[in-house]
Write a protein that holds these residues in place. Structure first.
Motif, PDB file in Angstrom:
ATOM      1  N   ARG A 244      33.436  33.763   0.856  1.00  0.00           N
ATOM      2  CA  ARG A 244      32.285  32.863   1.032  1.00  0.00           C
ATOM      3  C   ARG A 244      32.212  31.864  -0.113  1.00  0.00           C
ATOM      4  N   SER A 245      32.398  32.349  -1.331  1.00  0.00           N
ATOM      5  CA  SER A 245      32.359  31.443  -2.481  1.00  0.00           C
ATOM      6  C   SER A 245      33.523  30.451  -2.425  1.00  0.00           C
ATOM      7  N   PHE A 246      34.672  30.909  -1.942  1.00  0.00           N
ATOM      8  CA  PHE A 246      35.806  30.007  -1.786  1.00  0.00           C
ATOM      9  C   PHE A 246      35.512  28.942  -0.728  1.00  0.00           C
ATOM     10  N   TYR A 247      34.857  29.339   0.339  1.00  0.00           N
ATOM     11  CA  TYR A 247      34.462  28.394   1.388  1.00  0.00           C
ATOM     12  C   TYR A 247      33.532  27.325   0.820  1.00  0.00           C
ATOM     13  N   LEU A 248      32.523  27.747   0.054  1.00  0.00           N
ATOM     14  CA  LEU A 248      31.589  26.791  -0.540  1.00  0.00           C
ATOM     15  C   LEU A 248      32.297  25.879  -1.546  1.00  0.00           C
ATOM     16  N   LEU A 249      33.265  26.446  -2.249  1.00  0.00           N
ATOM     17  CA  LEU A 249      34.014  25.653  -3.220  1.00  0.00           C
ATOM     18  C   LEU A 249      34.824  24.551  -2.531  1.00  0.00           C
ATOM     19  N   VAL A 250      35.469  24.889  -1.434  1.00  0.00           N
ATOM     20  CA  VAL A 250      36.257  23.893  -0.697  1.00  0.00           C
ATOM     21  C   VAL A 250      35.341  22.827  -0.093  1.00  0.00           C
ATOM     22  N   VAL A 251      34.212  23.255   0.479  1.00  0.00           N
ATOM     23  CA  VAL A 251      33.266  22.297   1.058  1.00  0.00           C
ATOM     24  C   VAL A 251      32.739  21.350  -0.017  1.00  0.00           C
ATOM     25  N   GLY A 252      32.394  21.902  -1.182  1.00  0.00           N
ATOM     26  CA  GLY A 252      31.920  21.059  -2.271  1.00  0.00           C
ATOM     27  C   GLY A 252      32.970  20.067  -2.733  1.00  0.00           C
ATOM     28  N   TYR A 253      34.227  20.502  -2.790  1.00  0.00           N
ATOM     29  CA  TYR A 253      35.319  19.607  -3.186  1.00  0.00           C
ATOM     30  C   TYR A 253      35.500  18.483  -2.173  1.00  0.00           C
ATOM     31  N   ILE A 254      35.426  18.819  -0.888  1.00  0.00           N
ATOM     32  CA  ILE A 254      35.591  17.813   0.154  1.00  0.00           C
ATOM     33  C   ILE A 254      34.464  16.783   0.094  1.00  0.00           C
ATOM     34  N   TYR A 255      33.220  17.263  -0.016  1.00  0.00           N
ATOM     35  CA  TYR A 255      32.094  16.332  -0.050  1.00  0.00           C
ATOM     36  C   TYR A 255      32.127  15.454  -1.300  1.00  0.00           C
ATOM     37  N   PHE A 256      32.532  16.024  -2.422  1.00  0.00           N
ATOM     38  CA  PHE A 256      32.532  15.250  -3.663  1.00  0.00           C
ATOM     39  C   PHE A 256      33.596  14.163  -3.632  1.00  0.00           C
ATOM     40  N   THR A 257      34.839  14.516  -3.238  1.00  0.00           N
ATOM     41  CA  THR A 257      35.945  13.564  -3.300  1.00  0.00           C
ATOM     42  C   THR A 257      35.977  12.612  -2.112  1.00  0.00           C
ATOM     43  N   ARG A 258      35.481  13.026  -0.946  1.00  0.00           N
ATOM     44  CA  ARG A 258      35.561  12.186   0.246  1.00  0.00           C
ATOM     45  C   ARG A 258      34.273  11.434   0.548  1.00  0.00           C
ATOM     46  N   VAL A 259      33.136  11.967   0.140  1.00  0.00           N
ATOM     47  CA  VAL A 259      31.860  11.334   0.450  1.00  0.00           C
ATOM     48  C   VAL A 259      31.175  10.831  -0.818  1.00  0.00           C
TER      49      VAL A 259
END
Length: 397
Positions: free
Chosen positions: A310-325
């Motif tokens: 779950r923490s890995f999932y949130l980490l990937v989502v946060g990375y995507i939103y930060f770098t792409r959005v």
């Protein structure tokens, strides 16, 4: 607009222009405009921008129908011109630079990140080497003997390729600054980011599926996702190459930029799918183990694994939103002199993401997963032979 004759304004006109309707405006707010009416072949316009004309300039060429023309506009109206454009700036030391004002700091910034990723790669490779040699604790300390799996070597490849891409990017911008072009270094850079990007998304997919840690064979649906992501990465990098060839403002530039954003987001979304599958499998396994009082400890361990993913999932989502959005919105508010901050923030987020993932899935000397969750049956299956391994800590980041 208030047009005036281009005399003494840095503009030189040569050629035939019988109706004398050439005019120029150099409004500092709107830009530099040239209006031509009835211009004949061979007309040459030369304009030199002075030190007080700094700003972000875009070249726009528009062909309009004459006001006296009547009838319908033809489907195709052809026009042509030859442009010899030489752009150069001066840095703080007074040296000639062919980079824009916002790109001048990039050679040094990419060099700093080259050292940052290089240090990170050195620590990771040193730790995995110590573990392989049987040296107790590796770089992170601790008792026992952790195990290095194939996924750890793939993560090493990601770090090495990222370091190389930053080095090639720094050299590429350096030669662009000095001579205005860097064809060889551009080829090396795009080659490394293509290979590195493909391996990065593959590693994230394998980490999310649990491959190499507690299963050695991928399921057919996981193989399909990896294949789809690799194809999307190929299309994504082809679009990136075409963006460097096309000119901003052209139709094909917008076309390839749209393709780049769409397929990049699709790649990021595909990475999340195996993680969701793994979390569901672990939760089902925990429910099955919780029914027996003798398996309470095992159920607690399974829930701990689910918490890790779950923490890995949130980490990937946060990375995507930060770098792409987030970075995209931030860059839209930057002035032309600070466009380098977009690249800087992107690499800071990427470096932080690499450190966090490495800490979560590093080899550590704790008991490894003894069972493999099977999300098709809702139960766990034992390995026939379990090597001494690791457990990926979710609370030690």
């Amino acid at each position: 607009r208030n047009f005036y004759e281009a005399v003494g304004n840095g503009t030189d006109v040569r050629g035939n222009n019988d109706d004398h309707s050439f005019a120029v405006t150099a409004d500092k707010e709107d830009g530099f405009f040239v209006l031509l009416k009835g211009a004949k072949d061979g007309l040459e316009i030369n304009h030199t921008f002075g030190k007080g004309d700094k700003g972000l300039y875009f070249l726009m060429y528009q062909f309009c129908r004459d006001e006296s023309a009547k009838g319908f506009i033809p489907k195709e109206v052809q026009t042509s011109f030859t442009l010899h454009l030489r752009q150069r700036n001066y840095d703080r030391l007074g040296n000639v630079s062919y980079l824009t004002a916002g790109d001048m700091p990039l050679p040094h910034i990419f060099l700093y990140f080259t050292f940052s990723y290089g240090i990170l790669a050195w620590f990771w490779l040193r730790n995995t080497r110590n573990v392989v040699r049987g040296e107790e604790g590796g770089s992170y300390g601790g008792g026992g003997r952790p195990t290095v799996y194939a996924i750890h070597h793939l993560m090493s490849c990601v770090l090495v390729l990222k370091t190389m891409s930053m080095l090639f990017e720094s050299i590429r911008y350096h030669f662009i600054r000095v001579s205005g072009h860097a064809a060889i270094w551009s080829v090396l850079y795009y080659l490394t980011i293509f290979v590195g990007g493909s391996i990065l998304f593959t590693v994230l997919l394998l980490l999310g599926s649990g491959w190499s840690f507690f299963k050695s064979v991928l399921k057919p649906r996981e193989k399909i996702i990896i294949l789809v992501v690799l194809v999307l990465q190929v299309i994504n990098n082809v679009a990136l190459i075409f963006l460097t060839v096309e000119t901003e403002g052209e139709r094909f530039y917008d076309y390839w930029r749209t393709i780049l954003h769409i397929f990049d987001i699709l790649c990021c979304c595909a990475v999340l799918v195996p993680i969701v599958w793994q979390i569901n499998a672990l939760e089902k396994a925990a429910e099955a183990e919780g029914g027996d009082s003798a398996s309470t400890d095992e159920a607690a361990r399974t829930l701990k694994k689910a918490q890790l993913f779950r923490s890995f999932y949130l980490l990937v989502v946060g990375y995507i939103y930060f770098t792409r959005v987030g970075v995209f919105l931030f860059a839209s508010a930057l002035t032309y002199e600070h466009t380098w901050m977009r690249y800087c923030f992107t690499e800071v987020g990427t470096l932080t993401f690499y450190c966090a993932v490495g800490m979560k899935f590093r080899p550590i000397s704790e008991q490894f997963y003894s069972q493999v969750p099977n999300d098709d049956m809702g139960v766990s299956m034992d390995f026939e032979k379990e090597p001494p391994s690791i457990e990926m800590a979710s609370d030690q980041i």
